[in-house]
Design a protein around this motif. Structure first.
Motif, short mmCIF file in Angstrom:
data_model
loop_
_atom_site.label_atom_id
_atom_site.label_comp_id
_atom_site.label_asym_id
_atom_site.label_seq_id
_atom_site.Cartn_x
_atom_site.Cartn_y
_atom_site.Cartn_z
N GLN A 77 0.80 -1.22 0.00
CA GLN A 77 0.00 0.00 0.00
C GLN A 77 0.84 1.27 0.00
O GLN A 77 0.36 2.31 -0.43
N GLY A 79 3.79 1.34 -1.59
CA GLY A 79 4.70 1.16 -2.70
C GLY A 79 5.81 0.15 -2.47
O GLY A 79 6.72 0.03 -3.29
N LEU A 115 -1.01 9.78 0.93
CA LEU A 115 -0.55 8.59 0.20
C LEU A 115 -1.70 8.10 -0.67
O LEU A 115 -2.80 7.86 -0.18
N GLN A 117 -2.72 5.58 -4.36
CA GLN A 117 -2.25 4.51 -5.22
C GLN A 117 -3.31 4.19 -6.25
O GLN A 117 -4.51 4.21 -5.96
N THR A 129 2.20 4.89 -7.15
CA THR A 129 2.09 5.29 -5.76
C THR A 129 2.56 6.73 -5.63
O THR A 129 3.64 7.07 -6.11
N TYR A 131 3.19 9.96 -2.95
CA TYR A 131 3.37 10.32 -1.54
C TYR A 131 3.66 11.81 -1.46
O TYR A 131 4.55 12.32 -2.14
N TRP A 674 -5.85 4.64 3.83
CA TRP A 674 -5.06 3.73 3.01
C TRP A 674 -5.90 3.30 1.82
O TRP A 674 -7.07 2.93 1.97
N THR A 678 -6.46 -1.71 -5.45
CA THR A 678 -6.60 -0.81 -6.61
C THR A 678 -7.14 -1.58 -7.80
O THR A 678 -6.47 -1.76 -8.81
#
Length: 833
Positions: A77, A79, A115, A117, A129, A131, A674, A678
């Motif tokens: 989650q 990366g 964060l 994704q 991903t 951040y 989170w 995906t």
């Protein structure tokens, strides 16, 4: 049995790291354990330490891989990248103004979500991903798997891009770490708790001249650009103290503002918890980007020339070639569709699932998952092969059914439990668990593939002897005294392994039906014999189900349901989900093959399942203590086939929104979340994740593997049959157009058209159509762009009551709902009120 020393140490180190807030890239799954852990291993593991080390409860991750290659890589989650059979994971971090920022941990002042994704463009097998710490920069990581060099070695390309996130930009350091804590856990156990692989990271060596890291006896990351500084950390002296690992750590050093140790080698003979960190300075003050490329050699890289292939060309060349391959495969080959914007994500999901199945194929053998399910099952692979064939991937389906299925056909004279070995389709899994559904599924898949390929391919003739005929005879000759299939454990979702299950009978009937039809199509001499075998099992199965229904009535049971089987576990349990196979995939409801009374009983079973075991998705309390994504899709498919679109739509909405794109808060009450998945599913969707940790089961749940190939296949089959499906293949040949297209798809500003092109059919001819909705005038127009000879088209109007309809300008009867268009129709116009 006690926990292994390395499992005990892992448990202590991770727990103390979390409890004392020590800097460490703690992955999502460990944070989830420490958030709320039942503490019970349900008997699968010898100790709680072993259960934690194996990550038994939160098996969620994403995947990168290459079509038909053996080894996939997992992406966590935040990366974290794990080549599946290696002992390490790679993760990134940043340092700005001397402060360490780890994407796994929240930081005050960070945006929400800090964060994120997703898959590139929503469906390509590239995990992106992003951040954004509270430091004026953002980091984008693009993770993909590709092939390099003349030997087509598989490798993961990881591209890290630092960008300014506010005017002025910043300077700092981009870091890459190698750690022993992987998305799949620390050690690996099988689905029943058997030890599979030790995966401690006990040795690291940085080969500075070659710009690469060695991990144990394997290869680690290879850097396209040399780092400015580095450090390797271990426990050379084998200190038996968890606090050693908390103190001797690159993350503790960096968080304290100290330099990395510069060591080029590290060992840990105690717990295998070695780690390494590498740093690159960046300056994005002028608005520019900083890019770092690194490779993970997944394949059999042996010497310097193999590693040199990784950097022989610019990384962008490999990334572009990878994107070109997947766009050609997913966007310009096989079945294509265009959906209205309100549901366009469903087509993205279809292509995503198609890519997953291609990646999960190992030299043509489709595996249900990348880790503990990275092997061949007749059951899963049969459904997956047909989904691939209908999508246009005939080569993969042909290799699966024409080679790998045949390789596990048993020709010995021994026994498999109470059954004869000769004629049984099964490898290790089917033999050990006595999975008596295997022959039915293999024969069903042979028959479906033969239909899809058409008579010119002669696939049915090629596999008829000995596989189809002897496989059918095995079903005929290996049954219980009551005439139904033997007791076994074909799939854990249907109940106890020492009970008979109607799932096996339904699949066996479907297989015998397809075997008889193959015999008819090729003019084989055994047609009557095969139909007699079908009729015999049909009579025994129908008699058994009628007996069970009578017993239920005598016991005062007022709800009708076909249970898992006639044995001791025939109560009202979630295992009755096995009855859904009557509709899909077996299609035994066509012509009510078990009789009108039992057809009604199976339809009422759907109502009973809905009333008792659906809460958003299908809840499987009896066997799993978890939701079942692929079972939810099977149930949705059954509702589609009987025309109950409201329930179909509700289940589809849950399986996409809750399971395929699951999110949970980082901690109770947090705005930041989170992105757990995906666009893919695990075999079981845990109640805590499905409920954002508001529901914790009273006992440990079961997880399986992800992405789950069977679930991917089920979604592909479901969406395809929402757009069209065949009916009455062997009597009145029909093709239903847009049977699952809901009114809301075609109304308002969301778009008014649906198109399908180059879609394989079980009539052996591709099909395509365009549906346009004139909402203002309440007119639907259907253009058949690729016709299927000799079929009657059926359009089930969902928008209102049909007032009149015409096929190529000629009026056709309009009975208020279904509009039947004669064979050869090229354009239809339908009016409704």
């Amino acid at each position: 049995m006690a926990a292994q020393p390395y499992e005990m140490m892992f448990y202590e180190v991770m727990w103390r790291t979390w409890a004392r807030d020590v800097p460490y890239p703690m992955p999502w799954w460990l944070q989830s354990y420490f958030r709320d852990w039942p503490g019970d291993d349900a008997g699968m593991f010898p100790t709680k330490q072993a259960a934690l080390a194996s990550n038994a409860l939160y098996r969620y991750w994403n995947m990168a891989g290459v079509k038909d290659a053996h080894q996939e890589s997992l992406v966590g989650q935040a990366g974290e990248i794990e080549p599946v059979y290696e002992r390490f994971a790679v993760t990134f971090f940043v340092i700005v103004d001397g402060r360490l920022h780890l994407p796994q941990l929240t930081a005050a002042g960070a945006p929400a979500p800090a964060l994120q994704q997703h898959r590139q463009d929503g469906y390509l097998p590239v995990v992106v991903t992003t951040y954004q710490p509270p430091a004026g920069v953002s980091v984008e990581q693009r993770t993909l798997s590709t092939v390099v060099g003349r030997q087509n070695h598989v490798a993961v390309l990881n591209r890290l891009v630092v960008r300014p996130s506010r005017p002025g930009g910043r300077t700092g350091q981009l870091g890459v770490a190698v750690v022993p804590v992987k998305p799949s856990g620390f050690t690996r156990y099988g689905k029943t708790g058997e030890a599979l692989q030790t995966s401690q990271l006990s040795f690291l060596r940085y080969l500075k001249a070659e710009g690469r890291l060695e991990t144990n006896t394997g290869a680690g990351p290879v850097f396209a650009t040399a780092p400015a500084s580095f450090g390797l950390y271990g426990n050379d002296d084998g200190v038996d103290d968890a606090d050693h690992y908390l103190a001797v750590s690159p993350f503790v050093e960096l968080a304290a503002g100290r330099a990395l140790n510069g060591s080029e080698q590290a060992r840990d003979p105690r717990a295998g918890l070695c780690s390494a960190a590498f740093l690159w300075p960046f300056d994005v003050t002028g608005g520019q980007e900083f890019t770092l490329d690194l490779w993970l050699p997944v394949d059999d890289f042996r010497d310097a020339s193999d590693f040199a292939d990784l950097t022989a060309q610019p990384a962008g060349t490999f990334e572009a070639a990878n994107a070109a391959f997947w766009r050609q495969k997913l966007d310009r080959s096989g079945m294509q569709a265009t959906l209205p914007p309100v549901v366009r994500h469903l087509w993205q999901q279809y292509r995503s699932c198609r890519a997953d199945l291609l990646i999960l194929a190992d030299d043509g053998a489709i595996h249900p998952g990348p880790t503990i399910y990275d092997s061949f099952w007749i059951r899963d692979s049969s459904v997956e092969a047909i989904a691939c064939s209908l999508a246009g991937d005939d080569g993969l389906a042909g290799a699966q059914l024409g080679r790998h299925h045949l390789e596990v056909f048993q020709t010995g004279t021994g026994r498999i439990g109470p059954a004869s070995a000769y004629g049984f389709f099964g490898g290790e899994h089917e033999r050990d668990a006595q999975e008596w559904d295997a022959n039915g599924e293999a024969l069903w898949a042979f028959g479906r593939f033969d239909r899809i390929q058409g008579s010119a391919a002669a696939f049915g003739a090629k596999v008829y002897w000995p596989y189809v005929l002897q496989g059918a005879r095995w079903i005929r000759d290996n049954r219980s005294a009551d005439g139904i299939m033997l007791s076994g454990w074909s799939a854990e979702h249907i109940g106890d392994r020492n009970q008979p299950h109607y799932w096996d009978d339904l699949w066996s009937l479907a297989g015998l039906y397809e075997a008889a039809r193959i015999a008819e199509r090729i003019g084989a001499a055994e047609v009557a014999e095969l139909w007699a075998a079908f009729d015999s099992l049909k009579a025994a199965t129908a008699a058994s189900i009628r007996w069970v229904l009578t017993q239920q009535s005598n016991d005062g049971q007022w709800e009708t349901y076909v249970p898992s089987g006639p044995g001791g576990d025939r109560g009202l349990y979630s295992t009755i989900i096995g009855a859904v196979a009557y509709f899909h995939p077996t299609r035994l409801h066509y012509g009510a093959k078990l009789g009108d009374d039992l057809d009604l009983a199976f339809r009422l079973t759907l109502d009973t399942i809905w009333a008792h075991f659906v809460q958003g998705g299908f809840r499987h309390d009896k066997s799993w203590q978890a939701y079942g994504p692929y079972l939810t899709m099977q149930l949705a498919h059954a509702f589609l086939l009987i025309g109950d679109l409201d329930r179909m739509d509700a289940l589809l909405g849950w399986v996409i929104g809750n399971a395929a794109y699951a999110k949970v808060s980082r901690y109770p009450g947090a705005a930041d979340e989170w992105q757990v998945t995906t666009g893919t599913w695990n075999e079981q969707h845990a109640y805590p994740v499905a409920s954002d940790f508001t529901e914790m089961p009273f006992r440990v749940w079961y997880m399986g593997d992800m992405p789950h190939g069977w679930a991917a296949a089920e979604f592909m089959l479901l969406l395809r049959e929402m757009l069209f499906f065949e009916a009455g293949e062997d009597d009145a040949r029909e093709l239903y157009i847009a049977p699952g297209v809901l009114p809301r798809w075609l109304r308002g500003d969301g778009g008014h058209s649906v198109t399908v092109a180059d879609a394989a059919t079980t009539y052996g001819t591709p099909f395509g159509y365009t549906l346009n909705h004139d909402e203002a005038n309440r007119i639907l127009r259907i253009d058949i762009t690729q016709a299927v000879p000799g079929v009657t088209y059926v359009y089930p109007c969902r928008l209102g009551v049909v007032t009149d309809a015409a096929a190529d300008g000629v009026a056709v009867p309009a009975a208020g709902g279904d509009v039947r268009l004669p064979a050869g129709t090229r354009r239809a116009e339908i009016r409704y009120r």
